[in-house]
Design an enzyme around this catalytic site. Structure first.
Site, short mmCIF file in Angstrom:
data_model
loop_
_atom_site.label_atom_id
_atom_site.label_comp_id
_atom_site.label_asym_id
_atom_site.label_seq_id
_atom_site.Cartn_x
_atom_site.Cartn_y
_atom_site.Cartn_z
N ASP A 254 0.81 -1.20 -0.14
CA ASP A 254 0.01 -0.02 0.03
C ASP A 254 0.89 1.33 -0.06
O ASP A 254 1.76 1.37 0.85
CB ASP A 254 -0.88 0.01 1.30
CG ASP A 254 -1.97 0.93 1.22
OD1 ASP A 254 -2.92 1.08 0.44
OD2 ASP A 254 -1.98 2.02 2.30
N GLU A 333 1.72 -0.27 -5.18
CA GLU A 333 0.57 0.75 -5.18
C GLU A 333 1.48 2.04 -5.14
O GLU A 333 1.77 2.38 -4.35
CB GLU A 333 -0.43 0.79 -4.28
CG GLU A 333 -1.54 1.86 -4.72
CD GLU A 333 -2.16 2.27 -3.33
OE1 GLU A 333 -3.37 2.89 -3.69
OE2 GLU A 333 -1.58 2.16 -2.32
#
Length: 607
Positions: A254, A333
């Site tokens: 993330d 990401e």
């Protein structure tokens, strides 16, 4: 009717990839359509299909909204386990699980309180082990989410940091600073939160006097770790090892570009741009309508993101993963510009993949789509990495709705009842067409749960149902991401459309979901579900993932045309039908009522 596709030239500047070649795109007689009948997947030994870290199609499961076993209206691991067979039947190679860790759920589980356990709302570690075993038996690898930029304020380290006081070892695990001004009542710098407001929140000392401020790029309940601290680095290596030893096949990282902050934490020269840098919840950025090359000026190094020091961290992670066999995956990401900067994350000793968010934001425009594909693929080719394609996820408006909006809009931060509504028919047609384009591109691809059903965004959610923290931090200016996170429809005639045995759903389902339920589409030749199944089967049969891309030229600027191995792919992004070249259409995204003609908003695969 437009002019026929013809007069193909070899364009050395087209970015066609490795050895762009001259190809014929002429038409001597009408192409014959060969329909794809739904049927069982071909028997393929996944271990013999090449390197899965470069070629896999990965299906994202957002556990809260996938399937609920205990009837509380929130999806759980026990509910997901019996549904995995349907995902394996779809023809994907792996699943990616969004966070299932213990969490106060202030940000849908991206506020982690314990990185080595399962939240009771999702089940137990035993449930996770059963899910992992079941997935592996079905031939599915399992990737899990890792959230290293920040923890929950309920993580044991954070209360200890607040109690420890300035200068304590406990506080050094996070980013605390004195405030500005005579009494320290101003934030340490001008950094904005991605969710709205300041990225700083002030603490209160034990004596009741206001104290230092702590940094949180997201919600105030998500304090950022200090990745300059060796304890933090050692902790996450141990977390990786914990899950690797349980048998997971990889990690989606993330906000991978945010771990390291610029030395001294200087003010950002462009707070509004940095607030939207993650791309998750911001409105359409006018810069997103510029060509990729023109947006490089907006990629001036931010003190908040994409600092060079982050790469040392990922090299240490990759070294750990390299000690495991078979290969384990790291996917980033990272909302990073320009593409050459993003490619640094996928150098041979770092991540295996990074999501191509430029492609996710592709407008319905053939020239822009070609440019984005060319530039991002060239940047990854330069470091020997695959390009990782994606169109929807848990943070953006579903592409079946996004592509039904007018103009060259960027990424709206949710769509509500008071907003202009997407054209549902047009949006779905374009979503199917762009999906076929994506699945014909070399590299890896990611699918978001429900897109194989053609699910739209829930655009009529009432405000009282919303849970996204960005909605509350911006006082409703940003609607947030709830509309793409609505529980899935499995069976049209069951309570909660088969999501939950009691019919409860943590977010309400729109009426349109009933007609799109999986049982209404399975085995129906023209359904979106069967189009996905056929595309994934043909993608394997024609070895699309490791073939070379060659651009094909046309007199019609509205046609996106390329060849990838045995496949010729044509996408009509204009408003008029166009003639097809010779060959057989093996798959099309929509109806083709006129033999030899490709309608608008349609993609065809031709051999």
């Amino acid at each position: 009717m437009t002019a026929p596709l013809s007069d193909v030239v070899d364009d050395p500047d087209s970015g066609g990839g490795q050895g762009a070649a001259t190809a014929e795109l002429t038409r001597d007689e009408p192409a014959q359509e060969t329909p794809i009948e739904p049927g069982p997947l071909a028997e393929v030994d996944k271990e013999q299909r090449g390197d899965w870290t470069r070629e896999a199609v990965v299906y994202q499961i957002y556990p809260r909204s996938f399937a609920d076993a205990n009837g509380d209206g929130i999806g759980d691991l026990a509910g997901a386990i019996p549904r995995l067979a349907a995902i394996a039947e779809l023809g994907v190679d792996a699943i990616w699980l969004s966070p299932f860790y213990p969490s106060p759920q202030a940000d849908g589980g991206y506020d982690v309180a314990d990185y080595r356990d399962v939240d009771p709302i999702f089940g137990t570690v035993d449930d996770f082990d059963e899910l992992l075993r079941t997935a592996h038996e079905l031939g599915l690898r399992v990737i899990i989410d890792l959230v290293p930029n920040h923890s929950s304020d309920a993580h044991p380290w954070f209360p200890a940091a607040v109690a420890g006081g300035p200068g304590s070892p406990e506080r050094a695990r996070y980013i605390f600073r004195d405030g500005k001004g005579a009494t320290g009542d101003e934030p340490p710098n001008n950094w904005p939160s991605v969710f709205g407001g300041s990225a700083w929140t002030r603490t209160t000392d034990a004596d009741g006097i206001p104290g230092q401020w702590y940094l949180h790029f997201f919600d105030s309940r998500q304090p950022d770790f200090n990745w300059e601290n060796p304890q933090v680095r050692a902790e996450f290596l141990d977390v990786l090892k914990f899950w690797l030893d349980r048998g997971v096949d990889g990690f989606r990282v993330d906000v991978a570009n945010s771990l390291i902050k610029a030395a001294g934490l200087p003010d950002t020269p462009d707070p509004a741009h940095d607030a939207g840098a993650m791309g998750a919840v911001t409105g359409a950025d006018p810069a997103d309508q510029l060509p990729v090359s023109d947006r490089k000026a907006r990629a001036v190094s931010s003190p908040m993101f994409d600092q060079d020091g982050v790469h040392e961290i990922y090299r240490s992670w990759r070294a750990l993963l390299n000690t495991y066999s078979p290969p384990r995956l790291l996917v980033a990401e990272a909302w990073v510009q320009p593409p050459a900067r993003l490619a640094r994350y996928v150098r041979p000793d770092e991540m295996h993949q990074a999501f191509n968010f430029d492609f996710l934001q592709t407008p319905w425009h053939a020239g822009r789509a070609r440019q984005i594909i060319t530039e991002t693929k060239a940047a990854n080719d330069a470091v020997g990495a695959p390009t990782t394609w994606v169109l929807s996820n848990h943070d953006v408006v579903r592409h079946a709705s996004r592509l039904g909006l007018p103009g060259l809009l960027g990424r709206p931060s949710g769509i509500g009842p008071r907003d202009q509504q997407p054209d549902a028919v047009l949006g779905l047609a374009r979503a199917r067409a762009l999906t076929l384009t994506m699945l014909a591109l070399p590299g890896s691809a990611y699918l978001y749960q429900g897109e194989e059903l053609g699910l739209p965004e829930h655009t009529m959610l009432p405000d009282h149902s919303r849970e996204d923290p960005s909605f509350f931090r911006t006082r409703g200016v940003e609607l947030g991401r709830d509309g793409c996170r609505v529980p899935l429809p499995w069976e049209a005639d069951k309570p909660g459309l088969g999501f939950s045995p009691t019919g409860q759903t943590w977010l309400p389902q729109p009426e349109s979901f009933a007609g799109l339920a999986r049982d209404r589409q399975h085995g129906v030749p023209d359904s979106t579900l069967e189009m996905y199944r056929a595309a994934l089967r043909l993608r394997r049969e024609y070895e699309v993932a490791d073939s070379s891309l060659t651009w094909l030229e046309s007199a019609n600027d509205d046609i996106l045309a390329f060849r990838n191995g045995f496949l010729m792919v044509l996408s009509n992004m204009g408003s008029e039908p166009t003639e097809l070249p010779e060959g057989g259409v093996v798959l099309a995204s929509g109806d083709m009522p006129d033999a030899g003609m490709l309608p608008p908003n349609t993609t065809a695969w031709i051999v």
